[in-house]
Design a protein around this motif. Structure first.
Motif, PDB file in Angstrom:
ATOM      1  N   PRO A 196       3.387 -28.825 -30.546  1.00 30.99           N
ATOM      2  CA  PRO A 196       4.588 -28.687 -30.786  1.00 30.99           C
ATOM      3  C   PRO A 196       4.900 -27.265 -30.941  1.00 30.99           C
ATOM      4  O   PRO A 196       4.010 -26.100 -30.990  1.00 30.99           O
ATOM      5  N   ASN A 197       6.538 -27.526 -30.722  1.00 22.09           N
ATOM      6  CA  ASN A 197       6.927 -26.072 -31.207  1.00 22.09           C
ATOM      7  C   ASN A 197       7.124 -25.099 -29.524  1.00 22.09           C
ATOM      8  O   ASN A 197       6.905 -24.006 -29.274  1.00 22.09           O
ATOM      9  N   ILE A 198       6.693 -25.411 -28.213  1.00 24.83           N
ATOM     10  CA  ILE A 198       6.282 -25.433 -27.059  1.00 24.83           C
ATOM     11  C   ILE A 198       7.924 -25.021 -26.846  1.00 24.83           C
ATOM     12  O   ILE A 198       8.687 -25.862 -26.625  1.00 24.83           O
ATOM     13  N   GLU A 240       7.252 -22.331 -20.623  1.00 24.91           N
ATOM     14  CA  GLU A 240       7.386 -20.939 -20.937  1.00 24.91           C
ATOM     15  C   GLU A 240       5.566 -20.410 -20.447  1.00 24.91           C
ATOM     16  O   GLU A 240       4.246 -20.434 -21.023  1.00 24.91           O
ATOM     17  N   ASN A 241       5.708 -19.773 -19.448  1.00 25.81           N
ATOM     18  CA  ASN A 241       5.020 -18.954 -18.683  1.00 25.81           C
ATOM     19  C   ASN A 241       3.506 -19.539 -18.192  1.00 25.81           C
ATOM     20  O   ASN A 241       3.342 -19.530 -17.425  1.00 25.81           O
ATOM     21  N   CYS A 242       3.911 -21.398 -18.125  1.00 24.75           N
ATOM     22  CA  CYS A 242       3.762 -21.447 -16.576  1.00 24.75           C
ATOM     23  C   CYS A 242       4.513 -22.113 -15.418  1.00 24.75           C
ATOM     24  O   CYS A 242       5.354 -21.437 -15.252  1.00 24.75           O
ATOM     25  N   ASP A 243       3.454 -21.323 -14.798  1.00 27.38           N
ATOM     26  CA  ASP A 243       3.523 -21.567 -13.295  1.00 27.38           C
ATOM     27  C   ASP A 243       3.943 -21.926 -12.120  1.00 27.38           C
ATOM     28  O   ASP A 243       3.558 -23.065 -12.304  1.00 27.38           O
ATOM     29  N   TYR A 244       3.964 -21.562 -11.041  1.00 24.69           N
ATOM     30  CA  TYR A 244       3.976 -22.846 -10.272  1.00 24.69           C
ATOM     31  C   TYR A 244       4.880 -21.731  -8.695  1.00 24.69           C
ATOM     32  O   TYR A 244       4.691 -20.692  -8.744  1.00 24.69           O
ATOM     33  N   GLN A 245       4.214 -22.020  -7.105  1.00 17.08           N
ATOM     34  CA  GLN A 245       4.664 -21.466  -6.508  1.00 17.08           C
ATOM     35  C   GLN A 245       4.394 -23.119  -5.106  1.00 17.08           C
ATOM     36  O   GLN A 245       4.854 -24.356  -5.225  1.00 17.08           O
ATOM     37  N   ILE A 246       5.200 -22.427  -4.096  1.00 15.73           N
ATOM     38  CA  ILE A 246       5.976 -22.615  -3.312  1.00 15.73           C
ATOM     39  C   ILE A 246       4.286 -23.049  -2.271  1.00 15.73           C
ATOM     40  O   ILE A 246       3.906 -21.995  -1.401  1.00 15.73           O
TER      41      ILE A 246
END
Length: 251
Positions: A196-198, A240-246
């Protein structure tokens, strides 16, 4: 037929390890359920002259791998390590006699706040488990379309030529295609797997290349999305704060 390019996968693993300041000595791609490279791994273990600590992320199968190694060598501890879908099942350091006064130490898994797993509610972990071969889900999209990975994140195609996007994640996850103007309503209806509340954050991704080169977007804790570069404008909605990259695709 798709296949795993093992050298590319090893290169990716090596890069991820060096990013956190470590230098890998040996990389072995292994599966305790499919027995991939188990013999090579066991041979490496037999050469060790010190206790062995099993360290890794939550729910990646450390305890399962220990049990597999022990069973192959016909060594069964009094109480095998507990295996569970849920994170942090191994709550304390567990010492398991291995051989010649050496011990395995099964350690509690750690969670990273830059991965989707960190934001899941307790009922959602089964949905991100990889229990079978990943089957890509392909969508031929015109711009103005959104794919909602139900309850986890959204991927939107803002601008560019029609493109085939291939989603590689757990087969249990449901994907839903819609128009961008409907994505907020759909998200509110399908936010099922997160705590909840992410707080969710939008990330704008501009692909500058237009050479049909295969590229991918790795989303930490999910998998990746692969496609051909055609000067696309994309958008990710992630916790929020979850990352990704190419990345360069490993298939």
């Amino acid at each position: 037929m798709q296949y795993i390019a093992f050298n590319k996968l090893k290169d990716w693993v090596r890069k991820q390890i060096t990013l956190i300041g470590l230098e890998p000595i040996v990389i072995i791609l292994i599966s305790s359920t499919k027995n991939y490279f188990i013999d090579e791994f066991v041979e490496l273990l037999t050469k060790q002259q010190t206790d062995i600590y099993w360290i890794g992320k939550t729910n990646v199968g450390k305890s399962s791998l220990i049990n597999k190694v022990l069973s192959l060598q016909q060594q069964f501890p009094r109480k095998l390590s507990l295996i569970s879908y849920f994170p942090n099942t191994t709550m304390n350091l567990i010492a398991i006699a291995y051989r010649d006064y050496l011990y395995f130490y099964d350690t509690p898994g750690f969670a990273n706040s830059n991965e989707l797993n960190y934001y899941l509610n307790n009922n959602a972990y089964r949905n991100l488990n990889f229990e079978s071969k990943i089957k890509s889900k392909t969508y031929q999209l015109e711009y103005g379309k959104t794919i909602t990975i139900v309850g986890l994140f959204q991927f939107s195609f803002i601008e560019g030529l029609a493109t085939s996007f291939h989603f590689y994640g757990s087969n249990k996850l449901v994907l839903h295609r819609s128009k961008i103007e409907n994505c907020s309503r759909i998200w509110k209806q399908q936010i099922l797997l997160l705590k909840p509340n992410i707080k969710m954050v939008e990330h704008q991704i501009k692909i500058s290349k237009n050479n049909e080169e295969k590229i991918g977007i790795q989303i930490y804790g999910y998998g990746w999305i692969s496609f051909k570069a055609r000067k696309q404008q994309l958008r990710l909605l992630l916790p929020e704060n979850c990352d990704y990259q190419i990345i360069k695709p490993i298939l």
